[in-house]
Design a protein around this motif. Structure first.
Motif, PDB file in Angstrom:
ATOM      1  N   ARG A  70      10.649 -70.838 -24.890  1.00  0.00           N
ATOM      2  CA  ARG A  70      11.471 -69.974 -23.642  1.00  0.00           C
ATOM      3  C   ARG A  70      11.500 -68.610 -23.974  1.00  0.00           C
ATOM      4  N   LEU A  71      11.879 -68.165 -25.332  1.00  0.00           N
ATOM      5  CA  LEU A  71      12.008 -66.767 -25.512  1.00  0.00           C
ATOM      6  C   LEU A  71      10.668 -65.892 -25.462  1.00  0.00           C
ATOM      7  N   VAL A  72       9.691 -66.659 -25.891  1.00  0.00           N
ATOM      8  CA  VAL A  72       8.316 -66.158 -25.621  1.00  0.00           C
ATOM      9  C   VAL A  72       7.975 -65.627 -24.297  1.00  0.00           C
ATOM     10  N   ARG A  73       8.302 -66.854 -23.377  1.00  0.00           N
ATOM     11  CA  ARG A  73       8.172 -66.663 -21.916  1.00  0.00           C
ATOM     12  C   ARG A  73       9.096 -65.523 -21.639  1.00  0.00           C
ATOM     13  N   LEU A  74      10.133 -65.440 -21.792  1.00  0.00           N
ATOM     14  CA  LEU A  74      11.190 -64.420 -21.405  1.00  0.00           C
ATOM     15  C   LEU A  74      10.705 -63.050 -21.510  1.00  0.00           C
ATOM     16  N   VAL A  75      10.166 -62.710 -22.822  1.00  0.00           N
ATOM     17  CA  VAL A  75       9.481 -61.504 -23.053  1.00  0.00           C
ATOM     18  C   VAL A  75       8.342 -61.064 -22.451  1.00  0.00           C
ATOM     19  N   MET A  76       7.543 -61.943 -22.416  1.00  0.00           N
ATOM     20  CA  MET A  76       6.043 -61.640 -21.651  1.00  0.00           C
ATOM     21  C   MET A  76       6.065 -61.691 -20.255  1.00  0.00           C
ATOM     22  N   SER A  77       7.283 -62.315 -19.579  1.00  0.00           N
ATOM     23  CA  SER A  77       7.486 -61.909 -18.008  1.00  0.00           C
ATOM     24  C   SER A  77       8.444 -60.805 -17.850  1.00  0.00           C
ATOM     25  N   SER A  78       8.774 -60.166 -18.736  1.00  0.00           N
ATOM     26  CA  SER A  78       9.427 -58.921 -18.608  1.00  0.00           C
ATOM     27  C   SER A  78       8.652 -57.712 -17.652  1.00  0.00           C
ATOM     28  N   ALA A  79       8.743 -57.716 -16.674  1.00  0.00           N
ATOM     29  CA  ALA A  79       7.838 -56.797 -15.766  1.00  0.00           C
ATOM     30  C   ALA A  79       7.937 -55.283 -16.045  1.00  0.00           C
ATOM     31  N   SER A  80       9.114 -54.770 -16.541  1.00  0.00           N
ATOM     32  CA  SER A  80       9.324 -53.273 -16.619  1.00  0.00           C
ATOM     33  C   SER A  80       9.307 -53.156 -18.039  1.00  0.00           C
ATOM     34  N   VAL A  81       8.628 -53.730 -18.860  1.00  0.00           N
ATOM     35  CA  VAL A  81       8.807 -53.324 -20.349  1.00  0.00           C
ATOM     36  C   VAL A  81       7.335 -53.408 -20.669  1.00  0.00           C
ATOM     37  N   SER A  82       6.972 -52.304 -21.612  1.00  0.00           N
ATOM     38  CA  SER A  82       5.736 -51.886 -22.025  1.00  0.00           C
ATOM     39  C   SER A  82       5.014 -53.075 -22.943  1.00  0.00           C
ATOM     40  N   ILE A  83       3.646 -53.055 -22.868  1.00  0.00           N
ATOM     41  CA  ILE A  83       3.119 -53.998 -23.682  1.00  0.00           C
ATOM     42  C   ILE A  83       3.300 -53.813 -25.380  1.00  0.00           C
ATOM     43  N   VAL A  84       3.384 -52.560 -25.643  1.00  0.00           N
ATOM     44  CA  VAL A  84       3.942 -52.076 -27.105  1.00  0.00           C
ATOM     45  C   VAL A  84       5.146 -52.750 -27.462  1.00  0.00           C
ATOM     46  N   THR A  85       6.218 -52.457 -26.402  1.00  0.00           N
ATOM     47  CA  THR A  85       7.597 -53.128 -26.818  1.00  0.00           C
ATOM     48  C   THR A  85       7.432 -54.618 -26.744  1.00  0.00           C
ATOM     49  N   LYS A  86       6.696 -55.396 -25.802  1.00  0.00           N
ATOM     50  CA  LYS A  86       6.581 -56.716 -25.831  1.00  0.00           C
ATOM     51  C   LYS A  86       6.300 -57.211 -27.119  1.00  0.00           C
ATOM     52  N   ILE A  87       5.336 -56.548 -27.572  1.00  0.00           N
ATOM     53  CA  ILE A  87       4.564 -57.198 -28.936  1.00  0.00           C
ATOM     54  C   ILE A  87       5.598 -56.819 -29.975  1.00  0.00           C
ATOM     55  N   GLU A  88       6.411 -55.796 -30.003  1.00  0.00           N
ATOM     56  CA  GLU A  88       7.258 -55.730 -31.123  1.00  0.00           C
ATOM     57  C   GLU A  88       8.413 -56.507 -30.882  1.00  0.00           C
ATOM     58  N   ARG A  89       8.983 -57.034 -29.897  1.00  0.00           N
ATOM     59  CA  ARG A  89       9.869 -57.896 -29.602  1.00  0.00           C
ATOM     60  C   ARG A  89       9.369 -59.260 -30.265  1.00  0.00           C
ATOM     61  N   LEU A  90       8.183 -59.764 -29.699  1.00  0.00           N
ATOM     62  CA  LEU A  90       7.489 -60.989 -30.247  1.00  0.00           C
ATOM     63  C   LEU A  90       7.505 -61.003 -31.633  1.00  0.00           C
ATOM     64  N   ARG A  91       7.045 -60.067 -32.365  1.00  0.00           N
ATOM     65  CA  ARG A  91       7.206 -59.980 -33.607  1.00  0.00           C
ATOM     66  C   ARG A  91       8.431 -60.199 -34.379  1.00  0.00           C
ATOM     67  N   ALA A  92       9.434 -59.591 -33.781  1.00  0.00           N
ATOM     68  CA  ALA A  92      10.666 -59.968 -34.311  1.00  0.00           C
ATOM     69  C   ALA A  92      11.258 -61.275 -34.168  1.00  0.00           C
ATOM     70  N   ILE A  93      10.834 -61.848 -32.904  1.00  0.00           N
ATOM     71  CA  ILE A  93      11.185 -63.334 -32.586  1.00  0.00           C
ATOM     72  C   ILE A  93      10.477 -64.310 -33.714  1.00  0.00           C
ATOM     73  N   ASN A  94       9.309 -63.890 -33.966  1.00  0.00           N
ATOM     74  CA  ASN A  94       8.488 -64.571 -34.995  1.00  0.00           C
ATOM     75  C   ASN A  94       9.353 -64.665 -36.343  1.00  0.00           C
ATOM     76  N   ALA A  95       9.707 -63.396 -36.605  1.00  0.00           N
ATOM     77  CA  ALA A  95      10.172 -63.496 -37.888  1.00  0.00           C
ATOM     78  C   ALA A  95      11.824 -64.245 -38.141  1.00  0.00           C
ATOM     79  N   VAL A  96      12.371 -64.232 -36.795  1.00  0.00           N
ATOM     80  CA  VAL A  96      13.514 -64.906 -36.785  1.00  0.00           C
ATOM     81  C   VAL A  96      13.110 -66.521 -37.062  1.00  0.00           C
ATOM     82  N   PHE A  97      12.136 -67.095 -36.454  1.00  0.00           N
ATOM     83  CA  PHE A  97      11.650 -68.431 -36.493  1.00  0.00           C
ATOM     84  C   PHE A  97      10.592 -68.816 -37.521  1.00  0.00           C
ATOM     85  N   ALA A  98      10.588 -67.579 -38.468  1.00  0.00           N
ATOM     86  CA  ALA A  98       9.833 -67.855 -39.584  1.00  0.00           C
ATOM     87  C   ALA A  98       8.297 -68.475 -39.120  1.00  0.00           C
TER      88      ALA A  98
END
Length: 264
Positions: free
Chosen positions: A228-256
């Motif tokens: 659900r978190l990955v979907r939330l980030v990837m579907s954010s239309a107003s967010v740049s690709i760079v920012t999306k990847i940064e957030r997804l990496r941070a989520i990956n860190a939280v979930f190890a």
């Protein structure tokens, strides 16, 4: 891959610099930018698709490069080791290899994210840029109905980069290779304490949506929450690709996720 020319076209210094050899004012896609150099020689390479690279030298040493887009606008100032890979070339490779894809361009076409459908429920994404903001990198993004963000291949924009190898690698990926990661995430309940860590990662709107999902879904697994978190980030239309990847990496860190990949 489009390759450098023989640098047989030396650019007149007067076209780019003032008579002092110190200043050059140029328009970039970000607006008007003032670039200040001490230069005594500029050479040009052709990279195909209308792109050029200007090699800037002073006293016999090349100290940097300027990427020039087909419309004549500068894209970025990069190091001498940087190798340009046009987004158009990545798209061409996907086409000639018969891969089904969609592409999202931003920053006036300087950045690209390709979503590639390898099978009915197995997808990857490929990032690339011509402004040095994104590496040429591939991620698994959907497996067996779940949204994920698992890095699988990385190529630096240096002299030895071979995007052809990355595309060939995509053709060899199989969804079964990621079943162990999904099974591990699916076997554990989502711990509400992880929400605290996510507060430093997600913007308030996405965090509120995620908390609402938890509140209305009852007990969920780590896999369901992660998807659900990955979907939330990837579907954010107003967010740049760079920012999306940064957030997804941070989520990956939280979930190890990195640890799960090593154990798989």
């Amino acid at each position: 891959m489009p390759h450098e020319g023989g640098r047989n076209s030396q650019m007149p210094i007067s076209r780019f610099f003032t008579s002092s050899g110190m200043n050059h004012d140029s328009h970039s896609s970000l607006g008007e930018v003032s670039l200040r150099f001490r230069v005594d020689r500029v050479e040009e390479d052709e990279y195909g698709y209308g792109y050029k690279m200007l090699h800037l030298s002073y006293r016999g040493s090349v100290f940097g490069k300027l990427i020039v887009k087909p419309n004549g606008y500068y894209s970025a100032f990069v190091s001498t080791h940087y190798r340009l890979v046009p987004n158009e070339y990545v798209e061409e490779l996907l086409k000639i290899n018969g891969l089904r894809y969609n592409v999202y361009y931003e920053q006036w076409g300087e950045r690209a994210l390709f979503t590639v459908k390898l099978s009915d429920d197995f997808e990857v994404a490929v990032s690339n840029s011509i402004d040095a903001s994104l590496a040429l990198k591939a991620y698994v993004t959907r497996v067996n109905g779940y949204n994920v963000f698992i890095p699988v291949a990385y190529r630096k924009h240096t002299r030895n980069i071979k995007p052809e190898e990355l595309v060939e690698l995509l053709k060899e990926l199989r969804a079964d290779e990621y079943k162990a990661i999904l099974a591990r995430l699916g076997s554990e309940d989502f711990d509400a304490k992880l929400t605290e860590a996510l507060e430093a990662v997600l913007p308030k709107k996405d965090l509120a949506l995620f908390k609402y999902y938890l509140a209305t879904s009852g007990k969920v697994s780590k896999l369901e929450a992660y998807s659900r978190l990955v979907r939330l980030v990837m579907s954010s239309a107003s967010v740049s690709i760079v920012t999306k990847i940064e957030r997804l990496r941070a989520i990956n860190a939280v979930f190890a996720i990195s640890e799960l990949i090593r154990e798989a």
